[in-house]
Write a protein that holds these residues in place. Sequence first.
Motif, PDB file in Angstrom:
ATOM      1  N   CYS A   1      29.650  47.632  44.221  1.00  9.68           N
ATOM      2  CA  CYS A   1      28.696  47.826  43.273  1.00  9.68           C
ATOM      3  C   CYS A   1      27.160  46.413  44.223  1.00  9.68           C
TER       4      CYS A   1
ATOM      5  N   GLU B   1      41.235  44.319  46.910  1.00  7.65           N
ATOM      6  CA  GLU B   1      40.341  45.536  45.886  1.00  7.65           C
ATOM      7  C   GLU B   1      39.451  44.791  44.907  1.00  7.65           C
TER       8      GLU B   1
ATOM      9  N   LYS C   1      35.534  45.838  45.174  1.00  9.20           N
ATOM     10  CA  LYS C   1      34.740  47.277  43.960  1.00  9.20           C
ATOM     11  C   LYS C   1      33.689  46.072  44.404  1.00  9.20           C
TER      12      LYS C   1
END
Length: 65
Positions: free
Chosen positions: A25, A17, A21
Amino acid sequence: MLKAVKIRLYPTTEQKESLAKSFGCARWYWNYALNACVQHYEETGKSLKMTVYKGLLPQLKVEYP
């Protein structure tokens, strides 16, 4: 002589996870900076310097946490 080492990672669910992320980004920022570069080039005919891109990052971190 050049040498290479191949490594295979097996991240846990939490790490997956976190990596997703981080990659998301990075992809979003790349596309944002690319769009800014293209728009600036169309308007002025000159490209932006790297310092401009680095200067955008702190402001964007506040706007998009």
